[in-house]
Design a protein around this motif. Structure first.
Motif, short mmCIF file in Angstrom:
data_model
loop_
_atom_site.label_atom_id
_atom_site.label_comp_id
_atom_site.label_asym_id
_atom_site.label_seq_id
_atom_site.Cartn_x
_atom_site.Cartn_y
_atom_site.Cartn_z
N VAL A 135 -0.23 21.11 32.29
CA VAL A 135 -1.26 21.68 31.43
C VAL A 135 -0.77 21.52 29.99
O VAL A 135 0.30 22.00 29.63
CB VAL A 135 -1.50 23.17 31.76
CG1 VAL A 135 -2.52 23.77 30.80
CG2 VAL A 135 -1.95 23.32 33.21
N ALA A 136 -1.53 20.80 29.18
CA ALA A 136 -1.11 20.49 27.82
C ALA A 136 -1.11 21.71 26.91
O ALA A 136 -0.32 21.79 25.98
CB ALA A 136 -1.99 19.38 27.23
N GLU A 137 -2.00 22.66 27.18
CA GLU A 137 -2.07 23.89 26.40
C GLU A 137 -1.77 25.05 27.34
O GLU A 137 -2.65 25.52 28.06
CB GLU A 137 -3.44 24.04 25.75
CG GLU A 137 -3.73 22.94 24.75
CD GLU A 137 -5.15 23.02 24.22
OE1 GLU A 137 -5.91 23.92 24.62
OE2 GLU A 137 -5.49 22.16 23.41
N GLU A 138 -0.52 25.48 27.33
CA GLU A 138 -0.03 26.48 28.27
C GLU A 138 -0.93 27.72 28.35
O GLU A 138 -1.14 28.27 29.42
CB GLU A 138 1.39 26.89 27.87
CG GLU A 138 2.04 27.84 28.83
CD GLU A 138 3.47 28.17 28.42
OE1 GLU A 138 4.03 29.07 29.05
OE2 GLU A 138 4.00 27.55 27.49
N GLU A 139 -1.49 28.13 27.21
CA GLU A 139 -2.32 29.35 27.19
C GLU A 139 -3.60 29.21 27.99
O GLU A 139 -4.26 30.19 28.28
CB GLU A 139 -2.75 29.76 25.79
CG GLU A 139 -2.10 29.42 24.51
CD GLU A 139 -1.66 28.01 24.21
OE1 GLU A 139 -2.48 27.18 23.80
OE2 GLU A 139 -0.48 27.73 24.33
N ALA A 140 -3.97 27.99 28.36
CA ALA A 140 -5.23 27.77 29.09
C ALA A 140 -5.12 28.16 30.56
O ALA A 140 -6.13 28.49 31.18
CB ALA A 140 -5.65 26.31 28.97
N ALA A 141 -3.91 28.14 31.11
CA ALA A 141 -3.74 28.36 32.55
C ALA A 141 -3.26 29.76 32.88
O ALA A 141 -2.27 30.22 32.33
CB ALA A 141 -2.76 27.34 33.12
#
Length: 166
Positions: A135-141
């Motif tokens: 996941v490129a943007e950790e906060e998304a998952a």
């Protein structure tokens, strides 16, 4: 019963991720690079490839194709971005052994070939083939779930990402 009917709480969205490469899906801890192995680059898994083709993990858009074609970021309609990084330290190959089949901005379908890569050229250059898919943007998952083992590029059932609710 009425709480269920009138609740404002949204159901968490789960994105089914198709295997990006044929091979063996392994935990990030097996990646021979500390930043990936410790999850500092983001949550996910990695694939030890047995074939030299990376495919789209879901329907989406190529958000960014790295100039040396060793990595690509694909964006899902939900905004989730997944980085497919072929091998470790392969940026030093300066594109040798990699052939991009898409460009930044292209719409792609799950299983569509994105990059062809030469397994033997990567080995000969002294690099690990293990390829993080994170996941490129950790906060998304909210959560990443993986069923480790043999995977076939484009097949689903081994990798899901539960998105954080906004």
């Amino acid at each position: 019963m009425f709480k269920k009917l009138f609740s404002n709480k949204k159901e968490a969205q789960v994105v089914e991720v198709a295997a990006a490469i044929t091979g063996r899906l392994v935990p990030l801890a097996e990646v021979p690079d500390e930043a990936f192995a410790q999850g500092m680059m983001g949550p996910g898994a990695a694939i030890d490839p047995s074939e030299g083709v990376a495919v789209a993990p879901f329907d989406g858009v190529v958000a960014h194709l790295i100039d040396t074609h060793h990595a690509v970021i694909v964006e899902h309609e939900s905004g989730l971005q997944l980085l497919i990084h072929i091998g470790i330290n392969t940026v030093s190959m300066q594109g040798s052994g990699f052939k991009a089949l898409v460009k930044t901005g292209d719409a792609v379908k799950a299983g569509q070939p994105l990059i062809e890569f030469d397994l033997e050229a990567i080995r000969a250059a002294g690099h690990s083939l293990i390829s993080p898919v994170i996941v490129a943007e950790e906060e998304a998952a909210e959560k990443v779930d993986c069923q480790y083992g043999t995977v076939k590029a484009g097949a689903t059932g081994n990798y899901t990402i539960t998105l954080k609710q906004t």
